[in-house]
Design an enzyme around this catalytic site. Structure first.
Site, PDB file in Angstrom:
ATOM      1  N   THR A 192       0.836  -1.202   0.000  1.00  0.00           N
ATOM      2  CA  THR A 192       0.000   0.000   0.000  1.00  0.00           C
ATOM      3  C   THR A 192       0.870   1.250   0.000  1.00  0.00           C
ATOM      4  O   THR A 192       1.758   1.407   0.838  1.00  0.00           O
ATOM      5  CB  THR A 192      -0.901   0.006   1.249  1.00  0.00           C
ATOM      6  OG1 THR A 192      -1.733  -1.148   1.218  1.00  0.00           O
ATOM      7  CG2 THR A 192      -1.764   1.258   1.299  1.00  0.00           C
ATOM      8  N   GLU A 193       0.622   2.143  -0.959  1.00  0.00           N
ATOM      9  CA  GLU A 193       1.431   3.364  -1.134  1.00  0.00           C
ATOM     10  C   GLU A 193       2.911   3.017  -1.339  1.00  0.00           C
ATOM     11  O   GLU A 193       3.798   3.759  -0.926  1.00  0.00           O
ATOM     12  CB  GLU A 193       1.264   4.300   0.069  1.00  0.00           C
ATOM     13  CG  GLU A 193      -0.165   4.556   0.515  1.00  0.00           C
ATOM     14  CD  GLU A 193      -1.021   5.241  -0.539  1.00  0.00           C
ATOM     15  OE1 GLU A 193      -0.456   5.773  -1.491  1.00  0.00           O
ATOM     16  OE2 GLU A 193      -2.263   5.242  -0.396  1.00  0.00           O
ATOM     17  N   LEU A 194       3.177   1.886  -1.983  1.00  0.00           N
ATOM     18  CA  LEU A 194       4.530   1.353  -2.210  1.00  0.00           C
ATOM     19  C   LEU A 194       5.276   1.078  -0.902  1.00  0.00           C
ATOM     20  O   LEU A 194       6.505   1.137  -0.847  1.00  0.00           O
ATOM     21  CB  LEU A 194       5.364   2.287  -3.104  1.00  0.00           C
ATOM     22  CG  LEU A 194       5.036   2.259  -4.600  1.00  0.00           C
ATOM     23  CD1 LEU A 194       6.025   3.115  -5.380  1.00  0.00           C
ATOM     24  CD2 LEU A 194       5.022   0.851  -5.161  1.00  0.00           C
TER      25      LEU A 194
END
Length: 456
Positions: free
Chosen positions: A146-148
Site C-alpha cells: 500500500t502506497e509502495l
C-alpha cells in the site's frame, strides 16, 4: 537492451457518509454511495476507460511489444463491479493479451503489514490474489505494498506468500545517494526477494509536471523522454510508477497525455528500448546489489509514513480498529468483514493528516472532522463486533474458540476429500443386521419342513 517498466496503481476508497454520535447503535450503514458512485463514474469516464482503450490499441499495434502492469486494490475492484462493470470488462480484455501483469497487494489497501503480531496482512493478500485470479485468470507473482510500502521486516512475509519480488520506492535514503533506481536489486533481508525501485524523476515529471507550463522542460514529448532514458546505456530498467488517474484525470485529455502515451512505442523502438512487466524484468535481469530498508518507506513526498501516521489521532484510529481484528475474523460474518476492510483503507488515515491536509482530496472540513466522523463509525462497528465477542472474553477463551473453529474446518475438509473411508467403517450396522437374520431364516426352514412332514 534497456526496458521500461510501467506500473499503475488503481484504488478508490469507500468514503464515509456524515455519521453523527447519535447514529451509533442505530445505523449500521456507513458509506456515501452517491458520492462514491459519482467520483468513480467520473474517473472511469475520464481515465480508466480511455486509458484502457489506448493501451489495448498499443498492444495490438505493436503486436505485444508494449506492456504494462496494474495493482488494483480489492476495494477498487468491488467498487468497479458495483458502479462501473464495463471497466472490469475492459481489464479482462487487456488480461487476454498476455501483455498485462496484475500485482498482488492487501485487499483493503491497508497498512496491515505494520501489525507484525497479526496475520491480517497474510489473509488479505491471499484474498486479493484469489480475486485477481478469479477475474483475470492470473496468479500475482510480484507484490506491491500500500502506497509502495516496504521494509526489511516484510521480506520474509512476502516470500512466504509465494511472491518472487516486490516494487517499491526508489528513495535517496535507500539508494544511499549513489545507487541508481534503474537496476534490479534484491532484499538485504532475504536475497531471494527481488526488488524494483521507482524512478522518481521520470515518474513525477509525467504525473505532476506534464501540463505545467512553468516547467523548464515543458512540453514533455515522447521523443524527449526516450532521449533521457537512452542517455545511460548501462542501466537495466526504468521503472515508471504512478496512479492510473494521471492518464486523463490528473493530466486531462486536452493536455495531450494520451497522444504522448501513443507516441511512446515508436520512439522507444527508435532508441532500442523495450517494454516489460515487473515479473519479466525480474526474470531477465540478475540483481546488481542488495538493498537494505530498515524502516518502512512509501512513495509519499518524504518517503515515510507521515501522511498516514503523523499525529496522535491517526495512531488512535488505526490502533482502535486493529484492536478487534481477531474478533472480526472469529465472527465469520461477511458483513462485518467487508466493513472491516472498508474501514482499513489508508485514505481514512490520510484525511486525518494535519501536515498533508488537502481539501481537494479530503471530503471533510478539517482533519479533526475526519477523525470524529471516523471514530463514530468505528464505535458502532466495534459495538457490533463486541456483541458477538465481548471485551471481557479472555485471550484463552478466544484461542479456544479459534481452535474449535480450526478443528471444525478440518472436519469439513476431511468430509469433502476423505469421507469414503470413514463411511466404509461405519457400514458395520448392515452386516450385523444380516447376521441377525440368519437364525430367522433357519427357523423359517424348520417350520416349512415340519409342515411338509405333516402333509405326508
Amino acid at each position: 537492451m534497456k526496458t521500461i517498466c510501467f506500473y499503475f496503481q488503481i484504488h478508490q476508497p469507500y468514503r464515509l457518509k456524515r455519521y453523527r454520535f447519535f447514529d451509533i447503535g442505530a445505523d449500521h450503514y456507513y458509506y456515501d454511495d452517491a458520492k462514491n458512485q459519482e467520483i468513480l463514474v467520473r474517473i472511469a469516464r475520464n481515465s480508466y476507460l480511455p486509458a484502457n482503450e489506448t493501451i489495448l490499441s498499443l498492444i495490438k499495434k505493436t503486436k505485444g511489444a508494449f506492456k504494462v502492469a496494474y495493482s488494483i486494490s480489492g476495494l477498487a475492484l468491488e467498487s468497479l463491479e458495483q458502479f462501473c462493470p464495463e471497466v472490469i470488462d475492459s481489464f479482462k480484455e487487456l488480461a487476454k493479451t498476455g501483455c498485462v501483469e496484475f500485482l498482488g497487494e492487501t485487499y483493503a489497501h491497508s497498512f496491515a503489514a505494520l501489525k507484525k503480531e497479526s496475520n491480517e496482512f497474510e489473509l488479505q493478500v491471499k484474498e486479493h490474489s484469489d480475486k485477481i485470479q478469479a477475474l483475470f485468470g492470473q496468479k500475482p507473482t510480484v507484490f506491491r505494498g500500500t502506497e509502495l510500502l516496504y521494509s526489511d521486516d516484510m521480506a520474509e512475509r512476502i516470500l512466504s506468500l509465494g511472491f518472487k519480488g516486490a516494487v517499491t520506492e526508489g528513495c535517496p535514503s535507500v539508494l544511499d545517494g549513489w545507487r541508481s533506481p534503474d537496476y534490479v536489486y534484491c532484499s538485504g533481508a532475504n536475497q531471494r526477494l527481488k526488488l524494483l525501485l521507482k524512478n522518481n524523476g521520470i515518474s513525477r515529471d509525467i504525473a505532476h509536471k506534464f501540463s505545467d507550463w512553468n516547467w523548464d522542460q515543458f512540453p514533455l514529448t515522447a521523443e524527449k523522454l526516450m532521449s533521457w532514458i537512452s542517455d545511460n546505456k548501462q542501466e537495466q530498467v526504468v521503472n515508471i510508477f504512478m496512479n492510473y488517474e494521471v492518464l486523463g484525470e490528473i493530466q486531462k485529455a486536452e493536455s495531450g497525455i494520451f497522444e504522448f502515451l501513443k507516441a511512446l512505442p515508436e520512439q522507444a523502438k527508435a532508441n532500442g528500448i523495450a517494454f516489460g512487466t515487473p515479473s519479466e524484468v525480474m526474470d531477465a535481469n540478475r540483481p546488481v546489489d542488495t538493498i537494505s530498508v530498515p524502516y518502512p518507506i512509501t512513495w509519499a513526498s518524504e518517503n515515510d509514513l507521515s501522511p498516514w501516521f503523523g499525529n496522535a489521532i491517526q495512531d488512535e484510529a488505526y490502533n482502535r480498529l486493529f484492536s478487534i481484528a481477531e474478533r472480526v475474523r472469529l465472527t465469520r460474518d461477511k458483513s462485518l468483514l467487508h466493513d472491516f476492510y472498508k474501514l482499513q483503507s489508508s485514505d481514512h488515515l490520510y484525511y486525518m493528516s494535519t501536515s498533508h491536509y488537502n481539501q481537494f482530496f479530503c471530503p471533510y472540513d478539517s482533519p479533526y472532522d475526519a477523525f470524529i466522523n471516523y471514530m463514530n463509525v468505528a464505535s458502532d462497528f466495534m459495538q457490533r463486533v463486541e456483541s458477538r465477542f465481548p471485551k471481557n472474553t479472555s485471550t484463552e477463551e478466544l484461542n479456544a474458540l479459534v481452535q474449535t473453529i480450526v478443528n471444525l474446518e478440518k472436519q469439513v475438509e476431511e468430509l469433502k476429500g476423505g469421507a469414503k473411508p470413514k463411511a466404509e467403517k461405519k457400514s458395520v450396522a448392515p452386516k450385523t443386521e444380516v447376521k441377525a437374520e440368519k437364525p430367522a431364516a433357519e427357523t423359517k426352514k424348520k417350520v416349512t419342513s415340519s409342515r411338509k412332514k405333516k402333509a405326508e
